[in-house]
Design a protein around this motif. Structure first.
Motif, PDB file in Angstrom:
ATOM      1  N   THR A  27     -10.735 -10.486  -0.462  1.00  0.00           N
ATOM      2  CA  THR A  27     -11.378 -10.200   0.822  1.00  0.00           C
ATOM      3  C   THR A  27     -12.032 -11.474   1.339  1.00  0.00           C
ATOM      4  O   THR A  27     -12.873 -12.075   0.657  1.00  0.00           O
TER       5      THR A  27
ATOM      6  N   TYR B  53      -6.106  -7.620  -4.722  1.00  0.00           N
ATOM      7  CA  TYR B  53      -6.566  -7.939  -3.367  1.00  0.00           C
ATOM      8  C   TYR B  53      -7.659  -9.006  -3.393  1.00  0.00           C
ATOM      9  O   TYR B  53      -8.359  -9.189  -4.388  1.00  0.00           O
TER      10      TYR B  53
ATOM     11  N   THR C   8       0.824  -1.206   0.000  1.00  0.00           N
ATOM     12  CA  THR C   8       0.000   0.000   0.000  1.00  0.00           C
ATOM     13  C   THR C   8       0.859   1.256   0.000  1.00  0.00           C
ATOM     14  O   THR C   8       0.540   2.237  -0.673  1.00  0.00           O
TER      15      THR C   8
ATOM     16  N   TYR D 128     -11.896  -9.308   5.744  1.00  0.00           N
ATOM     17  CA  TYR D 128     -10.490  -8.972   5.962  1.00  0.00           C
ATOM     18  C   TYR D 128      -9.800  -8.851   4.602  1.00  0.00           C
ATOM     19  O   TYR D 128      -9.781  -9.794   3.816  1.00  0.00           O
ATOM     20  N   LYS D 129      -9.233  -7.682   4.338  1.00  0.00           N
ATOM     21  CA  LYS D 129      -8.586  -7.419   3.057  1.00  0.00           C
ATOM     22  C   LYS D 129      -7.114  -7.821   3.118  1.00  0.00           C
ATOM     23  O   LYS D 129      -6.400  -7.449   4.045  1.00  0.00           O
ATOM     24  N   ARG D 130      -6.677  -8.587   2.120  1.00  0.00           N
ATOM     25  CA  ARG D 130      -5.273  -8.969   2.049  1.00  0.00           C
ATOM     26  C   ARG D 130      -4.846  -9.093   0.596  1.00  0.00           C
ATOM     27  O   ARG D 130      -5.676  -9.129  -0.311  1.00  0.00           O
TER      28      ARG D 130
ATOM     29  N   ASN E 187      -3.487 -10.662  -2.859  1.00  0.00           N
ATOM     30  CA  ASN E 187      -3.695 -11.921  -3.559  1.00  0.00           C
ATOM     31  C   ASN E 187      -2.470 -12.818  -3.367  1.00  0.00           C
ATOM     32  O   ASN E 187      -1.350 -12.415  -3.679  1.00  0.00           O
TER      33      ASN E 187
ATOM     34  N   ALA F 274      -8.149  -3.368  -8.192  1.00  0.00           N
ATOM     35  CA  ALA F 274      -8.332  -3.985  -6.876  1.00  0.00           C
ATOM     36  C   ALA F 274      -8.665  -5.471  -6.992  1.00  0.00           C
ATOM     37  O   ALA F 274      -8.269  -6.277  -6.140  1.00  0.00           O
ATOM     38  N   LYS F 275      -9.382  -5.834  -8.057  1.00  0.00           N
ATOM     39  CA  LYS F 275      -9.766  -7.237  -8.249  1.00  0.00           C
ATOM     40  C   LYS F 275      -8.544  -8.117  -8.463  1.00  0.00           C
ATOM     41  O   LYS F 275      -8.510  -9.278  -8.026  1.00  0.00           O
TER      42      LYS F 275
END
Length: 603
Positions: A223, A221, A154, A227-229, A231, A217-218
């Motif tokens: 979800t 990352y 990030t 919880y976002k993390r 790939n 984002a697809k």
């Protein structure tokens, strides 16, 4: 194996000397031979590399695989011949050059766990997140590691590895351009120049889309349970351009420290950190493609347009409130600015006490010398109410004090460190500041190495653009003989160019006089090459005195000797070992001092 590093790598160019030396120290003899060959001859196939280096083709291919992975070599597959061609990529070598500072900076900002991941990425070139997680068994540790990867990604210290990272930008550009040019039909009403220009504009759009692609984002990352993390199938590499931005911020903060002051520079450093992530890249990909932008004015316009676009999008803009929230708690700004409130603190206290009486807010006060304060001071005091005074003296991070420091940075010196776009909103003029930064360090270097007189002559020559000895002597108020000696010193340092001007048609030597001029770009390039060569020399010296005492150092590396040197080594060996350590520390210190100056002229 017959291949050896050719002696020409030292004399071919300073960068060849430095890059080959770094490759030898970090990657070994074979990698250094391959890199030296690619720097010398440019694009080559693996067979051509083997022929020129006298290395077996199998050894060459093994070395190329590792070098491509470490981003030290580009490859490009020719569709017509189906052969792979290889070019030198300096990004990998620069990763090794800056590796110590990179790890130390990440450790300082984030912590040891973050620095460990960055170190692993640097060592391996790139890492697949799922492969890294396989080595971790504890579930909580896995979760913490995923969080670390997410934060580093990030903050743009890690970037997604894509196929174009292994290819030269020039080949990618040419491939896209040729495809678009074929699809652009010829017309009797359209000239070929207009057709090529149109194809070039379309190529710029397609090239930019390619570089910015794969960042949705697809794709990046996933979800799970809210919880976002990242790939797990994502392959990440270290983002060198992000670290170069940090180098630029650090250099600008040091410049502000020398020109404005310590506290203002600390505030400026924090302001730089607010916009550092979104700040313009040191070198745009378009500028790395030979022949795309040739005109200096066009290049300047292009760089300024990028910066202006970031300002319009408010990506490199910050407010006073944002800056206040980011200031560290231990930074005390009280009494750091001499405003009317701080010039006479005793008087201010008396006025505060006077203002507490609502009956006579403008009552005159008898000073210690018995005189009344004048009307101007009363007017100033009335403009500043007691709440503001109390805030300035009690609040560590007073808004008014921060604004005063920002005004100092924007108008307090000949260098404008900040630009106030709207009241309370500021931006940083990177392009103009880099020019001032390089000029300031260059002039300081001239003053400290060649002397004050040389500095005066050079400053005068820059203002005059061109001049002879007599005009320079009159301008700097020095004797012509002194000016002649100083100009000679500047000429030996390759800082001044000489132009011979004949007074007559026969070009008689007795009637010839000389003019002198200074060109910044030429001088900066010469200085940069000198710094690069000095860095390579220092690294070579360190390796040479290690080779001279190879037996002693190997003895110290033995498991039975480690930790027991005082007992197992002779007194003479201990003395030699101590001298070696002292010498290495001194050389490394010299290396990093030179490197800090080299970084300024690489921005």
């Amino acid at each position: 194996m017959e291949g050896v590093i050719p002696e020409s790598y030292k004399t071919q160019s300073p960068k060849s000397y430095l890059y080959t030396t770094i490759a030898k120290n970090h990657l070994g003899e074979v990698a250094a031979i391959v890199i030296s060959c690619l720097i010398s001859h440019g694009r080559l196939t693996s067979r051509e590399i083997g022929h020129k280096t006298k290395l077996p083709i199998k050894v060459v291919k093994s070395a190329l695989v590792s070098l491509v992975q470490l981003q030290c070599v580009y490859y490009w597959k020719d569709d017509n011949s189906s052969q792979s061609h290889y070019n030198f990529n300096e990004n990998g070598i620069l990763n090794f050059l800056h590796s110590g500072e990179i790890i130390n900076h990440i450790k300082t900002i984030y912590g040891d766990d973050y620095a460990e991941i960055i170190q692993n990425v640097l060592v391996n070139g790139h890492i697949k997140i799922s492969d890294y997680m396989k080595n971790i068994e504890d579930e909580q540790t896995k979760l913490d590691t995923e969080t670390i990867f997410l934060r580093l990604f990030t903050d743009k210290w890690l970037a997604r590895l894509q196929l174009f990272d292994f290819h030269p930008f020039a080949d990618i550009w040419n491939n896209i351009f040729q495809d678009i040019l074929k699809k652009t039909p010829r017309s009797a009403t359209t000239s070929e120049i207009k057709r090529v220009t149109e194809a070039k504009e379309k190529t710029k759009v397609a090239f930019t889309n390619l570089l910015e692609g794969g960042q949705t984002a697809k794709e990046l990352y996933i979800t799970t349970d809210g919880y976002k993390r990242l790939n797990p199938n994502l392959i990440v590499r270290f983002n060198l351009s992000r670290f170069k931005k940090h180098i630029r911020s650090e250099a600008l903060a040091n410049l502000a420290k020398s020109r404005v002051g310590v506290l203002s520079a600390k505030i400026y450093e924090i302001a730089l950190g607010l916009v550092e992530q979104e700040s313009p890249d040191i070198k745009h990909p378009f500028l790395q493609i030979s022949g795309l932008i040739n005109d200096p004015d066009e290049e300047k316009f292009f760089i300024n347009s990028i910066e202006n676009k970031l300002v319009e999008d408010k990506k490199i803009v910050f407010t006073v409130r944002e800056l206040q929230r980011s200031l560290p708690a231990d930074l005390d700004l009280r009494n750091s600015i001499l405003t009317h409130n701080f010039l006479k603190p005793n008087l201010s206290k008396k006025r505060v006490a006077t203002n507490e009486s609502p009956e006579s807010p403008n009552k005159k006060i008898k000073l210690e010398n018995g005189d009344d304060d004048d009307d101007d001071l009363i007017a100033i005091f009335n403009a500043k109410n007691s709440e503001t005074i109390e805030d300035d003296n009690s609040d560590f991070h007073s808004i008014s004090l921060i604004q005063h420091h920002l005004k100092l940075l924007s108008n307090g010196s000949s260098i404008q460190f900040l630009i106030e776009t709207t009241p309370g909103t500021f931006t940083i003029p990177y392009t103009a500041l880099i020019k001032s930064l390089q000029q300031y360090n260059f002039e300081t270097l001239i003053k400290t190495t060649l002397g004050v007189n040389s500095f005066r002559v050079l400053r005068c020559l820059k203002s005059q653009k061109i001049g002879d000895e007599k005009s320079l002597a009159n301008a700097v108020l020095l004797k012509e003989k002194t000016v002649r000696n100083e100009v000679y010193k500047l000429f030996k340092a390759n800082l001044v160019e000489i132009q011979e001007v004949p007074r007559s048609a026969d070009r008689a030597a007795s009637k010839t006089f000389f003019l002198f001029r200074h060109k910044e770009i030429v001088s900066y390039n010469f200085l940069n090459n000198a710094l690069i060569f000095s860095m390579a020399e220092i690294l070579t010296n360190i390796q040479n005195f290690k080779e001279d005492h190879k037996i002693l150092l190997e003895k110290c590396e033995r498991e039975d000797v480690k930790g027991h040197e005082d007992e197992l080594l002779l007194e003479s060996e201990l003395k030699t070992l101590k001298n070696l350590q002292t010498r290495e520390i001194q050389n490394i210190g010299r290396f990093y001092r030179i490197k800090s100056l080299f970084e300024i002229y690489s921005l």
